[in-house]
Scaffold this active site. Structure first.
Site, PDB file in Angstrom:
ATOM      1  N   ASN A 155      -7.870 -55.373  20.914  1.00  0.00           N
ATOM      2  CA  ASN A 155      -7.914 -56.833  20.903  1.00  0.00           C
ATOM      3  C   ASN A 155      -6.503 -57.414  20.887  1.00  0.00           C
ATOM      4  O   ASN A 155      -5.513 -56.689  21.016  1.00  0.00           O
ATOM      5  CB  ASN A 155      -8.750 -57.334  19.720  1.00  0.00           C
ATOM      6  CG  ASN A 155      -8.158 -56.910  18.378  1.00  0.00           C
ATOM      7  OD1 ASN A 155      -6.991 -56.541  18.273  1.00  0.00           O
ATOM      8  ND2 ASN A 155      -8.975 -56.963  17.339  1.00  0.00           N
ATOM      9  N   HIS A 180     -17.570 -58.291  29.963  1.00  0.00           N
ATOM     10  CA  HIS A 180     -16.589 -57.729  29.035  1.00  0.00           C
ATOM     11  C   HIS A 180     -16.303 -58.682  27.883  1.00  0.00           C
ATOM     12  O   HIS A 180     -16.403 -58.320  26.721  1.00  0.00           O
ATOM     13  CB  HIS A 180     -15.282 -57.401  29.765  1.00  0.00           C
ATOM     14  CG  HIS A 180     -15.271 -56.039  30.365  1.00  0.00           C
ATOM     15  ND1 HIS A 180     -15.243 -54.893  29.620  1.00  0.00           N
ATOM     16  CD2 HIS A 180     -15.279 -55.630  31.660  1.00  0.00           C
ATOM     17  CE1 HIS A 180     -15.237 -53.837  30.414  1.00  0.00           C
ATOM     18  NE2 HIS A 180     -15.264 -54.257  31.660  1.00  0.00           N
ATOM     19  N   TYR A 191      -5.410 -45.199  20.943  1.00  0.00           N
ATOM     20  CA  TYR A 191      -6.204 -46.220  20.261  1.00  0.00           C
ATOM     21  C   TYR A 191      -7.509 -46.407  21.027  1.00  0.00           C
ATOM     22  O   TYR A 191      -7.501 -46.674  22.229  1.00  0.00           O
ATOM     23  CB  TYR A 191      -5.450 -47.550  20.189  1.00  0.00           C
ATOM     24  CG  TYR A 191      -6.157 -48.563  19.320  1.00  0.00           C
ATOM     25  CD1 TYR A 191      -5.757 -48.770  18.005  1.00  0.00           C
ATOM     26  CD2 TYR A 191      -7.249 -49.286  19.799  1.00  0.00           C
ATOM     27  CE1 TYR A 191      -6.424 -49.674  17.188  1.00  0.00           C
ATOM     28  CE2 TYR A 191      -7.922 -50.177  18.986  1.00  0.00           C
ATOM     29  CZ  TYR A 191      -7.505 -50.375  17.689  1.00  0.00           C
ATOM     30  OH  TYR A 191      -8.175 -51.262  16.883  1.00  0.00           O
ATOM     31  N   GLN A 250      -2.608 -52.707  12.086  1.00  0.00           N
ATOM     32  CA  GLN A 250      -2.188 -51.770  11.037  1.00  0.00           C
ATOM     33  C   GLN A 250      -2.224 -50.322  11.518  1.00  0.00           C
ATOM     34  O   GLN A 250      -1.376 -49.510  11.143  1.00  0.00           O
ATOM     35  CB  GLN A 250      -3.044 -51.946   9.776  1.00  0.00           C
ATOM     36  CG  GLN A 250      -4.520 -51.684   9.930  1.00  0.00           C
ATOM     37  CD  GLN A 250      -5.311 -52.919  10.345  1.00  0.00           C
ATOM     38  OE1 GLN A 250      -4.750 -53.879  10.866  1.00  0.00           O
ATOM     39  NE2 GLN A 250      -6.606 -52.904  10.096  1.00  0.00           N
ATOM     40  N   GLU A 281      -6.657 -56.434  38.719  1.00  0.00           N
ATOM     41  CA  GLU A 281      -6.896 -55.131  38.090  1.00  0.00           C
ATOM     42  C   GLU A 281      -7.822 -54.289  38.970  1.00  0.00           C
ATOM     43  O   GLU A 281      -7.523 -53.142  39.281  1.00  0.00           O
ATOM     44  CB  GLU A 281      -7.523 -55.350  36.715  1.00  0.00           C
ATOM     45  CG  GLU A 281      -7.865 -54.073  35.975  1.00  0.00           C
ATOM     46  CD  GLU A 281      -8.642 -54.351  34.699  1.00  0.00           C
ATOM     47  OE1 GLU A 281      -8.718 -53.430  33.867  1.00  0.00           O
ATOM     48  OE2 GLU A 281      -9.188 -55.462  34.537  1.00  0.00           O
ATOM     49  N   HIS A 282      -8.959 -54.867  39.355  1.00  0.00           N
ATOM     50  CA  HIS A 282      -9.922 -54.198  40.239  1.00  0.00           C
ATOM     51  C   HIS A 282     -10.078 -55.008  41.520  1.00  0.00           C
ATOM     52  O   HIS A 282     -10.288 -56.221  41.453  1.00  0.00           O
ATOM     53  CB  HIS A 282     -11.297 -54.089  39.577  1.00  0.00           C
ATOM     54  CG  HIS A 282     -11.285 -53.460  38.221  1.00  0.00           C
ATOM     55  ND1 HIS A 282     -11.378 -54.203  37.051  1.00  0.00           N
ATOM     56  CD2 HIS A 282     -11.185 -52.166  37.847  1.00  0.00           C
ATOM     57  CE1 HIS A 282     -11.344 -53.384  36.019  1.00  0.00           C
ATOM     58  NE2 HIS A 282     -11.223 -52.143  36.463  1.00  0.00           N
ATOM     59  N   GLN A 296     -18.029 -57.307  35.390  1.00  0.00           N
ATOM     60  CA  GLN A 296     -16.754 -57.621  34.745  1.00  0.00           C
ATOM     61  C   GLN A 296     -16.886 -58.790  33.784  1.00  0.00           C
ATOM     62  O   GLN A 296     -16.276 -58.808  32.719  1.00  0.00           O
ATOM     63  CB  GLN A 296     -15.688 -57.940  35.798  1.00  0.00           C
ATOM     64  CG  GLN A 296     -15.225 -56.744  36.573  1.00  0.00           C
ATOM     65  CD  GLN A 296     -14.734 -55.625  35.682  1.00  0.00           C
ATOM     66  OE1 GLN A 296     -13.751 -55.785  34.968  1.00  0.00           O
ATOM     67  NE2 GLN A 296     -15.418 -54.497  35.698  1.00  0.00           N
TER      68      GLN A 296
END
Length: 430
Positions: A213, A261, A129, A190, A326-327, A258
């Site tokens: 999302n 985002h 995706y 979907q 995460e970072h 960051q």
């Protein structure tokens, strides 16, 4: 604007709780909507898929137009610049080299009358995706597609929601460069459902990877079990540990990278220098003024940003291991000296010339990382995520005979007499 905390006077863990809880997927209204979408696509397949695509993306698709055609790929190459193609080739080379080092091998051990081991097999099919619409993320194509390719996955299917002009040419070129030929113009919950169950136009896959999302994240979580997934990723986050040697300009820029985002992104500085903290705060305000997404940045920093002053690096390490970001950037004089003490982080960037965006795009390590504290038990996306292992076992009659009584004893201890009998019938008469 970003708030400053002085932990040398008083520790306030409220900011950490706020950040770690920000991505909990507990919106019941959205969850119900996702559930309905999944069930509808499962039952009505293409018909439901195309209805939702028109409803959410404003794109009218059918079985003839849903798949990206060869001429669309050719046109995409005409729309991108040469410098993009050169940068893309460098990124592909580095990312491929990094992931080649992750490959594991089948192994077998041989004893007298006994063979055992593990056989590795790539997954047969994977769905990637890639967020789309008005956005363009060719880096997501590379970071999800290259490890699958290196692992040997035979069929890689990519889905990405199309805008009015189709899928981003940058995304299409990135996919073509790494050999992804099966691309569909669908997105949202979907698309995830279509990949999980299959429709008349979309093939069913064994695993779904890639960011999206809240609808995409919830759909992946709901469909785990019908299909494997990489992880349910939350909003992006960065924690920077810096000392007095750090450049305020560099640190501010990394925090801002960051924050842009989305409004849920988290940017935290933990420093032993109050002087640096104050300079970084001013530098953030200065740099923000010329950034395109400054409204998003301002909201992100206000709600989930923080500059924290602490007494020493040991405290900073403790905070990092607790948050499990995460970072994690170590912008200190000797970053390698404390690397061994870092237990929990998705990716660690050492020194002032290893900014997080380097890892996002070009260096080689994967940018699909655990978020929201899950780096305590999850790892970055890798080749291993696209491979499965099968245990292999062979015993000769003599080898089984030497352990038959032990197997029977253990089976009978669990009161599983058919298990015991499976061994007995090979050696004892009725």
């Amino acid at each position: 604007m970003i708030e400053m905390f002085d932990f040398t006077k008083e520790v306030d863990i409220g900011i950490f709780n706020k950040i770690q809880n920000r991505s909990k997927l507990e919106n019941k209204e959205i969850a119900k909507r996702v559930e309905d979408i999944i069930e509808n696509v499962r039952e009505r397949k293409d018909k439901a898929l195309f209805e939702y695509t028109y409803m959410y993306d404003g794109i009218n698709l059918n079985s003839e137009t849903v798949k990206v055609k060869e001429e669309e790929i050719k046109r995409a190459y005409e729309e991108v610049k040469e410098d993009f193609l050169k940068a893309l080739d460098k990124a592909i080379k580095n990312i491929t080299e990094f992931h080649e080092k992750q490959k594991e091998k089948t192994w077998m051990d041989f004893k007298e009358g006994i063979v055992y081991g593990q056989v590795l097999r790539p997954l047969s099919s994977v769905g990637i995706y890639v967020p789309g619409g008005t956005a363009s993320y060719p880096s997501s194509v590379l970071m999800n597609g290259i490890p699958a390719k290196v692992a040997g996955v035979e069929r890689i299917v990519m889905v990405s929601p199309a805008g009015k002009k189709g899928i981003s040419p940058y995304v299409l070129v990135a996919a073509d460069k790494i050999g992804i030929k099966e691309i569909y113009k669908i997105g949202g919950a979907q698309a995830v459902a279509a990949l999980a169950f299959g429709t008349e136009s979309i093939p069913k896959v064994d695993k779904i990877v890639g960011p999206g999302n809240i609808y995409v994240a919830m759909a992946k979580r709901a469909l785990y079990g019908y299909v494997d997934i990489d992880m349910v990723a939350g909003p992006s986050e960065i924690l920077v540990i810096a000392d007095e040697s750090a450049s305020p300009k560099y640190v501010a820029a990394d925090l801002l990278s960051q924050a842009e985002h989305d409004v849920m992104a988290s940017s935290i500085l933990v420093t032993t220098s109050k002087e640096l903290a104050e300079k970084v705060k001013k530098e953030i305000e200065r740099q923000m003024e010329y950034l395109e997404r400054k409204e998003i940045i301002a909201e992100s920093l206000k709600n989930f940003g923080a500059i924290i002053v602490i007494d020493n690096l040991k405290e900073a390490i403790g905070i990092a291991n607790e948050i499990a970001p995460e970072h994690l950037e170590l912008v200190i004089e000797n970053p390698f000296e404390i690397l061994g003490e870092i237990k929990n982080a998705g990716a660690v960037f050492l020194g002032e010339f290893s900014p997080e965006p380097l890892g996002d795009y070009l260096a080689g390590p994967n940018h699909v990382l655990p978020t929201s504290g899950t780096a305590r038990f999850f790892s970055p996306l890798s080749v291993r995520d696209f491979v499965k292992k099968m245990n292999v076992l062979y015993y000769s009659k003599e080898a089984l005979s030497s352990v038959k009584d032990d197997v029977i004893t253990l089976a009978e201890a669990e009161e599983l007499t058919a298990h015991a009998n499976s061994v007995k019938v090979r050696f004892y008469n009725d």
